[in-house]
Design a protein around this motif. Sequence first.
Motif, PDB file in Angstrom:
ATOM      1  N   ALA A  43       2.716 -20.680  -3.222  1.00 37.45           N
ATOM      2  CA  ALA A  43       1.784 -19.706  -3.793  1.00 37.45           C
ATOM      3  C   ALA A  43       0.661 -19.372  -2.813  1.00 37.45           C
ATOM      4  N   VAL A  44       0.145 -20.363  -2.124  1.00 40.61           N
ATOM      5  CA  VAL A  44      -0.918 -20.127  -1.142  1.00 40.61           C
ATOM      6  C   VAL A  44      -0.402 -19.235  -0.006  1.00 40.61           C
ATOM      7  N   ALA A  45       0.791 -19.516   0.473  1.00 39.06           N
ATOM      8  CA  ALA A  45       1.371 -18.697   1.543  1.00 39.06           C
ATOM      9  C   ALA A  45       1.598 -17.266   1.065  1.00 39.06           C
ATOM     10  N   ALA A  46       2.134 -17.097  -0.137  1.00 41.49           N
ATOM     11  CA  ALA A  46       2.389 -15.756  -0.674  1.00 41.49           C
ATOM     12  C   ALA A  46       1.072 -15.014  -0.906  1.00 41.49           C
ATOM     13  N   ALA A  47       0.077 -15.692  -1.432  1.00 44.89           N
ATOM     14  CA  ALA A  47      -1.219 -15.056  -1.676  1.00 44.89           C
ATOM     15  C   ALA A  47      -1.857 -14.616  -0.362  1.00 44.89           C
ATOM     16  N   SER A  48      -1.737 -15.420   0.674  1.00 47.27           N
ATOM     17  CA  SER A  48      -2.291 -15.051   1.976  1.00 47.27           C
ATOM     18  C   SER A  48      -1.651 -13.772   2.502  1.00 47.27           C
ATOM     19  N   LEU A  49      -0.335 -13.656   2.349  1.00 48.55           N
ATOM     20  CA  LEU A  49       0.358 -12.438   2.780  1.00 48.55           C
ATOM     21  C   LEU A  49      -0.094 -11.224   1.964  1.00 48.55           C
ATOM     22  N   MET A  50      -0.274 -11.406   0.662  1.00 47.78           N
ATOM     23  CA  MET A  50      -0.720 -10.293  -0.183  1.00 47.78           C
ATOM     24  C   MET A  50      -2.141  -9.865   0.156  1.00 47.78           C
ATOM     25  N   ILE A  51      -3.009 -10.819   0.468  1.00 44.35           N
ATOM     26  CA  ILE A  51      -4.381 -10.490   0.854  1.00 44.35           C
ATOM     27  C   ILE A  51      -4.394  -9.714   2.162  1.00 44.35           C
ATOM     28  N   ASP A  52      -3.600 -10.157   3.136  1.00 40.10           N
ATOM     29  CA  ASP A  52      -3.505  -9.437   4.410  1.00 40.10           C
ATOM     30  C   ASP A  52      -2.986  -8.017   4.201  1.00 40.10           C
ATOM     31  N   LEU A  53      -1.966  -7.879   3.355  1.00 35.83           N
ATOM     32  CA  LEU A  53      -1.403  -6.567   3.061  1.00 35.83           C
ATOM     33  C   LEU A  53      -2.443  -5.671   2.395  1.00 35.83           C
ATOM     34  N   ALA A  54      -3.151  -6.201   1.417  1.00 38.01           N
ATOM     35  CA  ALA A  54      -4.167  -5.421   0.722  1.00 38.01           C
ATOM     36  C   ALA A  54      -5.274  -4.978   1.678  1.00 38.01           C
ATOM     37  N   ALA A  55      -5.674  -5.855   2.569  1.00 39.18           N
ATOM     38  CA  ALA A  55      -6.724  -5.514   3.534  1.00 39.18           C
ATOM     39  C   ALA A  55      -6.291  -4.357   4.428  1.00 39.18           C
ATOM     40  N   ARG A  56      -5.009  -4.325   4.797  1.00 46.12           N
ATOM     41  CA  ARG A  56      -4.502  -3.242   5.653  1.00 46.12           C
ATOM     42  C   ARG A  56      -4.363  -1.932   4.875  1.00 46.12           C
ATOM     43  N   LEU A  57      -4.056  -2.018   3.584  1.00 48.36           N
ATOM     44  CA  LEU A  57      -3.754  -0.817   2.813  1.00 48.36           C
ATOM     45  C   LEU A  57      -4.925  -0.224   2.055  1.00 48.36           C
ATOM     46  N   VAL A  58      -5.952  -0.983   1.777  1.00 45.40           N
ATOM     47  CA  VAL A  58      -7.009  -0.553   0.872  1.00 45.40           C
ATOM     48  C   VAL A  58      -7.651   0.777   1.284  1.00 45.40           C
ATOM     49  N   ASP A  59      -7.806   1.025   2.542  1.00 44.79           N
ATOM     50  CA  ASP A  59      -8.449   2.263   2.979  1.00 44.79           C
ATOM     51  C   ASP A  59      -7.482   3.447   3.063  1.00 44.79           C
ATOM     52  N   THR A  60      -6.190   3.189   2.946  1.00 44.53           N
ATOM     53  CA  THR A  60      -5.213   4.280   3.086  1.00 44.53           C
ATOM     54  C   THR A  60      -4.616   4.729   1.755  1.00 44.53           C
ATOM     55  N   LEU A  61      -4.805   3.948   0.702  1.00 43.70           N
ATOM     56  CA  LEU A  61      -4.212   4.289  -0.581  1.00 43.70           C
ATOM     57  C   LEU A  61      -5.171   5.112  -1.438  1.00 43.70           C
TER      58      LEU A  61
END
Length: 66
Positions: A43-61
């Motif tokens: 869960a920690v590994a998956a959450a880290s990937l989701m946080i990284d993804l969200a950080a990259r996408l937040v300004d483009t969505l």
Amino acid sequence: MAQFDPPLGAKIKPFDWMRRMRNDSEYPDFDTPEITADDVDAAVAAASLMIDLAARLVDTLPPYRR
């Protein structure tokens, strides 16, 4: 999920698993296995990937609207 799949759905799909696992831990059932240290690590590994993804996408969505 519909907004991201494909191609990013696989990276956010574990969220549902984590949500159900959290619910199972708050409302335990004798038929549901207990959460293990391996579950927490996954869960920690998956959450880290989701946080990284969200950080990259937040300004483009665009904002979600109905």
